[in-house]
Design an enzyme around this catalytic site. Structure first.
Site, PDB file in Angstrom:
ATOM      1  N   GLY B  86       0.772  -1.257  -0.008  1.00 43.08           N
ATOM      2  CA  GLY B  86      -0.178   0.052   0.128  1.00 43.08           C
ATOM      3  C   GLY B  86       0.961   1.134  -0.027  1.00 43.08           C
ATOM      4  N   LEU B  87       0.258   2.330   0.784  1.00 46.87           N
ATOM      5  CA  LEU B  87       0.980   3.645   0.654  1.00 46.87           C
ATOM      6  C   LEU B  87       1.353   4.003  -0.699  1.00 46.87           C
ATOM      7  CD1 LEU B  87       3.492   3.155   3.767  1.00 46.87           C
ATOM      8  CD2 LEU B  87       1.073   4.290   3.584  1.00 46.87           C
ATOM      9  N   CYS B  88       0.622   3.915  -1.683  1.00 51.20           N
ATOM     10  CA  CYS B  88       0.777   4.439  -3.011  1.00 51.20           C
ATOM     11  C   CYS B  88      -0.491   5.323  -3.307  1.00 51.20           C
ATOM     12  CB  CYS B  88       1.226   3.349  -3.844  1.00 51.20           C
ATOM     13  SG  CYS B  88       0.116   1.826  -3.948  1.00 51.20           S
ATOM     14  N   GLY B  89      -0.973   6.286  -2.550  1.00 54.02           N
ATOM     15  CA  GLY B  89      -2.054   6.842  -2.809  1.00 54.02           C
ATOM     16  C   GLY B  89      -3.168   6.322  -3.393  1.00 54.02           C
TER      17      GLY B  89
END
Lengths: 136, 289
Positions: B86-89
């Site tokens: 994750g952590l990709c907008g």
């Protein structure tokens, strides 16, 4: 006389090896080696694992490919190889290991047809690499 | 009045977060470079194979190959490419939203999915859809062989007529800032109408070795693999681009937050000092009196 050169491009999924104008291309066709010169008739062939070379002036460049296609139209030669290496790049040790591995698999008796074909192809590739390069 | 020590603690924690997001941004940037490079080197092959296939299909009969067969049918398969991390907008959100929209809009059709990426699996875990296959952890070691495997699976299902149409949904890499969700048809194979041969009216037939069918069979298979391969590479580059952008703005936001907190901290400190001074002065006054 106008220069009669073939436009050769050799690509694999991983990289583009050759994009050049050359005099002659020799490809390992599925049904025998084919030499291609200027004004060759349109042709599509599959490749078998083997040596591919081209001549440009007095220079000959040798490569090893392992399957793919070649298309010839309007003096453009397009080679879509599965893998291809310049002869001097081939890792003979790896090829040797691959050959032994393939031979071991082929020695088994209980292979399905697919497994057999796959191993056979691997063997051919390894042999092509070994046969057409010089030991270091 | 806010407690001085509390504010200090918060500043420190935000600073830590900022360091992490900054590091992630740098990592994503370097991975992005690699992913972009991979697309660049794969492109010539993809273009050439498409040209050859177009030349070939312009000359031969479309009924020759099962993967070219355009049949009426309502079973549609979507290959949805998401990331594992994750952590990709909005990267995964937009792909999955698009996939769900396809489901909503295609009433009467029988929809199934093949999922790539853990994020996609997590998403469909709570949304019951027919999932035929999952490829998890693909981002770690994706290569041409893997694409071949996936293409084989899709082609197999199509050839056996378990599905009538196959699409791929993925993020196409436009730039670091911009990724567009696209839905592309994989099967049946529809070569682009390039106009080569047919329109110009000089259809020169090829010499085929070994023969037309064998070559077409082989070429189409490889074409599929290349398409799948390219879609995954695009998705991978998009993912890193999206993560870089997301982490960049996270770093910036953390910076702003630290600024705001520092101001509050300084104000509080000032107030505290002033208060102490007043107390001392008052004390001195009292002693004098």
């Amino acid at each position: 006389m106008a220069e009669q050169l073939l436009e050769l491009s050799l690509v694999t999924p991983g990289r583009e090896l050759v994009a050049d104008k050359v005099d002659q291309v020799n490809i390992p066709g599925a049904e025998g080696d084919i030499g291609i010169l200027y004004d060759h008739a349109p042709l599509i062939t599959t490749l078998r694992p083997g040596p591919l070379s081209y001549q440009k002036g007095n220079e000959t460049v040798e490569l090893v490919v392992s399957g793919g296609y070649a298309e010839v139209t309007d003096n453009r030669v397009t080679i879509l190889a599965e893998t291809a290496e310049f002869a001097h790049e081939v890792d003979r040790e790896r090829a040797e290991a691959a050959r032994q591995q393939a031979e071991k698999v082929l020695a088994k008796a209980d292979l399905s047809e697919e497994e057999f074909k796959e191993a056979q192809l691997k063997l051919f590739r390894a042999i092509a690499r070994l046969e057409h390069t010089e030991p270091k | 009045m806010p407690n001085l020590r509390d504010i200090k603690r918060r500043i420190r924690s935000v600073k830590n977060t900022q360091q992490i997001t900054k590091a992630m941004k740098l990592v994503a940037a370097s991975k992005l470079r690699k992913a972009q490079q991979a697309i660049l080197v794969a492109r010539p092959y993809a273009i050439k194979i498409m040209q050859v296939l177009n030349h070939l299909v312009a000359r031969c009969n479309l009924d020759l190959h099962p993967l070219l067969e355009n049949r009426e049918g309502s079973r549609v398969l979507y290959l949805v490419i998401t990331s594992d991390k994750g952590l990709c907008g909005g990267f995964n959100g937009s792909v999955l939203k698009r996939a769900m929209r396809e489901v909503e809009e295609s009433r009467g059709k029988e929809i199934s999915f093949v999922i790539a990426g853990k994020k996609g699996r997590d998403f469909f875990r709570v949304r019951p859809q027919k999932i035929l296959h999952e490829y998890l952890d693909w981002t770690r070691d994706f290569d041409y062989m893997k694409a071949d495997e996936i293409a084989d699976l899709l082609a197999g299902m199509f050839a056996e007529k378990t599905v009538d149409r196959v699409y791929v949904v993925y993020n196409e890499f436009k730039s670091v800032m911009q990724q567009d969700v696209v839905v592309e048809q994989l099967l049946p194979v529809v070569p682009e109408e390039t106009g080569i041969g047919r329109e110009e009216g000089h259809v020169v037939d090829y010499i085929y070795e070994p023969d037309e069918e064998t070559i077409l069979e082989d070429l189409i298979k490889r074409y599929m693999t290349v398409q799948v391969y390219r879609a995954f590479l695009e998705s991978s580059a998009s993912e890193h681009g999206a993560r870089m952008t997301a982490m960049d703005s996270a770093t910036r936001n953390a910076g702003e937050m630290i600024g705001g907190l520092s101001l509050t901290y300084n104000k509080a400190r000032q107030a505290y000092i002033t208060k102490e001074l007043i107390e001392i002065v008052n004390g001195a006054e009292a002693l004098k009196g």
